[in-house]
Write an enzyme that holds these catalytic residues in place. Structure first.
Site, PDB file in Angstrom:
ATOM      1  N   ASP A  96       0.883  -1.167   0.000  1.00 48.97           N
ATOM      2  CA  ASP A  96       0.000   0.000   0.000  1.00 48.97           C
ATOM      3  C   ASP A  96       0.917   1.212   0.000  1.00 48.97           C
ATOM      4  O   ASP A  96       1.633   1.449   0.974  1.00 48.97           O
ATOM      5  CB  ASP A  96      -0.869  -0.051   1.262  1.00 48.97           C
ATOM      6  CG  ASP A  96      -1.683   1.224   1.460  1.00 48.97           C
ATOM      7  OD1 ASP A  96      -1.534   2.170   0.672  1.00 48.97           O
ATOM      8  OD2 ASP A  96      -2.461   1.259   2.443  1.00 48.97           O
TER       9      ASP A  96
ATOM     10  N   LYS B  72      -3.241  -2.776   8.384  1.00 51.95           N
ATOM     11  CA  LYS B  72      -3.342  -4.241   8.450  1.00 51.95           C
ATOM     12  C   LYS B  72      -2.417  -4.861   7.406  1.00 51.95           C
ATOM     13  O   LYS B  72      -1.845  -4.161   6.584  1.00 51.95           O
ATOM     14  CB  LYS B  72      -4.795  -4.660   8.194  1.00 51.95           C
ATOM     15  CG  LYS B  72      -5.633  -4.703   9.460  1.00 51.95           C
ATOM     16  CD  LYS B  72      -5.355  -5.956  10.267  1.00 51.95           C
ATOM     17  CE  LYS B  72      -6.090  -5.884  11.590  1.00 51.95           C
ATOM     18  NZ  LYS B  72      -5.446  -6.612  12.668  1.00 51.95           N
TER      19      LYS B  72
ATOM     20  N   TYR C 157       1.030   0.734  15.064  1.00 56.15           N
ATOM     21  CA  TYR C 157       0.071   0.619  13.973  1.00 56.15           C
ATOM     22  C   TYR C 157       0.625   1.149  12.661  1.00 56.15           C
ATOM     23  O   TYR C 157       1.097   2.259  12.590  1.00 56.15           O
ATOM     24  CB  TYR C 157      -1.205   1.392  14.296  1.00 56.15           C
ATOM     25  CG  TYR C 157      -2.196   1.304  13.166  1.00 56.15           C
ATOM     26  CD1 TYR C 157      -2.930   0.136  12.967  1.00 56.15           C
ATOM     27  CD2 TYR C 157      -2.364   2.353  12.273  1.00 56.15           C
ATOM     28  CE1 TYR C 157      -3.811   0.033  11.910  1.00 56.15           C
ATOM     29  CE2 TYR C 157      -3.251   2.257  11.214  1.00 56.15           C
ATOM     30  CZ  TYR C 157      -3.971   1.097  11.046  1.00 56.15           C
ATOM     31  OH  TYR C 157      -4.846   0.994   9.999  1.00 56.15           O
TER      32      TYR C 157
HETATM   33  C1  F6R Z   1      -7.764  -0.124   8.031  1.00 57.20           C
HETATM   34  C2  F6R Z   1      -7.495   1.192   7.481  1.00 57.20           C
HETATM   35  C3  F6R Z   1      -8.415   2.303   7.788  1.00 57.20           C
HETATM   36  C4  F6R Z   1      -7.763   3.342   8.676  1.00 57.20           C
HETATM   37  C5  F6R Z   1      -8.737   4.483   8.990  1.00 57.20           C
HETATM   38  C6  F6R Z   1      -8.071   5.610   9.770  1.00 57.20           C
HETATM   39  O1  F6R Z   1      -6.766  -1.039   7.714  1.00 57.20           O
HETATM   40  O2  F6R Z   1      -6.507   1.393   6.799  1.00 57.20           O
HETATM   41  O3  F6R Z   1      -9.586   1.845   8.367  1.00 57.20           O
HETATM   42  O4  F6R Z   1      -7.311   2.754   9.857  1.00 57.20           O
HETATM   43  O5  F6R Z   1      -9.243   5.045   7.806  1.00 57.20           O
HETATM   44  O6  F6R Z   1      -6.947   5.994   9.084  1.00 57.20           O
HETATM   45  P1  F6R Z   1      -5.964   7.132   9.587  1.00 57.20           P
HETATM   46  O7  F6R Z   1      -5.538   6.799  10.989  1.00 57.20           O
HETATM   47  O8  F6R Z   1      -4.865   7.078   8.576  1.00 57.20           O
HETATM   48  O9  F6R Z   1      -6.769   8.407   9.523  1.00 57.20           O
HETATM   49 MG    MG Z   2      -4.512  -2.267   2.300  1.00 53.87          MG
HETATM   50 MG    MG Z   3      -3.945   0.680   3.770  1.00 46.78          MG
END
Ligand code: F6R
Ligand code: MG
Ligand code: MG
Length: 366
Positions: free
Chosen positions: A11, A233, A230
């Site tokens: 990603d 995933k 974090y």
């Molecule tokens: C799950 C994912 C999204 C982000 C969510 C918050 O794998 O990538 O659900 O966790 O959109 O993202 P941030 O913390 O980047 O604003």
């Molecule tokens: Mg992904």
């Molecule tokens: Mg992602």
């Protein structure tokens, strides 16, 4: 002919949050691979699933080859420049290290590779899942390779009668690969006991016990184990050689009709059903649902045919509707109980900080 099939995915940025890569980003990765592949690859194919771009490559350099890994790494670095220039969200997100050091394992991108003697015809499947982690394949693989209720071939095909060997990895162990080998059908209950814990025990590969050939390889990395915090995933990829001494394509695909609950979705912290989707699908509801795509190929001397989209068939429309209903049903209970992952698996630290603060305020009543 001894052939290596490699898939490396990352990603490196997407549109509208974590939905899907831009056309320009996809093109920049794709054209980099095309331009630099002459001496290295026999063939290649790119697709995206949710916000991840995957590069499938055929070559004869074996698994873990530095040049093949560098090609993918450099393609993702080039893509990251495009992602930055376009202001995509999470540009370069999965590239955890500043410089390449011989192998992308442990550097962020997911890798699945196998080397094998190419059969006279070589059908195989390439799976990519987004908004979930490698344990998402545990149930579909268990059913396809160990359960005659799913795979009649285990009863009907003499070449499958001995069953399959599962190599299962303890992904909590980060100092090296901690693995166990178990045989279906004798060790069925032991295999089941491990695979139910999808966050810790993950199928890494599956082998025919008749021919000793490899059918399956799964990317097993867990980013939060690598990075310590974090980073998203792990969105696993998988390669499955099918037919003859292996389960048929239909036997491999059948378990995805269950739409099993897997870890992931919003903030990597929920239990949501896995939806089989067409190739190059994005993400939507609740940053999900977790999705899985499957490209089917035939191959000769490393040259792949065009990809056939295994989950685009009308059969899967009804499965998708059922999965949507399951997803909405689970979301009705918000953060409660089974809807959210256990504390150890929450990808964001906020709740831990809250609990630490509250802990200090508890008192023992006299
Ligand atoms: C799950 C994912 C999204 C982000 C969510 C918050 O794998 O990538 O659900 O966790 O959109 O993202 P941030 O913390 O980047 O604003
Ligand atoms: Mg992904
Ligand atoms: Mg992602």
């Amino acid at each position: 002919m001894k052939l290596t099939l490699s898939v490396i995915k990352a990603d490196i940025g997407s549109i509208g949050g974590h939905i899907c890569p831009s056309r320009e980003l996809f093109e920049s990765v794709s054209s980099y691979v095309k331009k630099h592949s002459h001496d290295l690859l026999i063939d290649h194919y790119l697709s995206f699933t949710g916000d991840d771009i995957a590069i499938v490559m055929t070559h004869t350099r074996g698994t873990g080859d530095g040049k093949i890994h560098k090609l993918a790494w450099d393609a993702f670095i080039t893509g990251t420049e495009t992602a930055k220039a376009q202001g995509l969200y999470g540009a370069g997100q999965d590239l955890l290290k500043d410089s390449f050091s011989g192998n992308v394992k442990g550097m962020g991108p997911a890798v699945a590779e196998m080397e094998f003697e190419e059969r006279t015809n070589e059908p195989f499947l390439f799976f990519a899942a987004d908004k979930t982690d490698p344990g998402a394949y545990n149930l579909p693989l268990y059913l396809a390779f160990a359960d005659p209720m799913t795979t009649p071939g285990l009863m009907l095909a003499p070449v499958m009668a001995k069953g399959f060997r599962f190599v299962i990895m303890d992904v909590n162990h980060t100092e090296g690969d901690r693995i166990i080998e178990l045989n279906a059908p004798e060790d069925l209950y032991d295999i089941a006991a491990l695979l139910r814990d999808t966050e810790r025990y993950v199928v890494e590969s599956i082998w025919s016990r008749t021919t000793d050939e490899q059918s399956v390889v799964v990317s097993t990395s867990r980013l939060h184990n690598i990075a310590g915090t974090y980073t998203g995933k792990d969105d696993p990829v998988m390669l499955v050689r099918v037919q003859k001494s292996f389960p048929a394509t239909g036997e491999i695909l059948a378990p995805y009709a269950i739409g099993p609950y897997v870890a992931g979705c919003m903030r990597g912290s929920h239990q949501m059903p896995l939806m089989p989707v067409p190739l190059n699908s994005g993400i939507s509801y609740f940053d999900g649902p977790p999705v899985v795509s499957c490209a089917a190929f035939a191959m000769h001397k490393g040259k792949m045919t065009e990809a056939v989209d295994a989950f685009a068939h009308p059969f899967w429309d009804n499965v998708r509707n059922t999965v949507s209903e399951k997803a909405i049903g689970m979301r009705r209970q918000g953060f409660f109980g089974a809807a959210m992952l256990p504390m150890s698996e929450l990808e964001y630290t906020g709740i831990m900080e809250k609990l630490d603060r509250l802990d200090g305020k508890f008192r023992i009543r006299e």
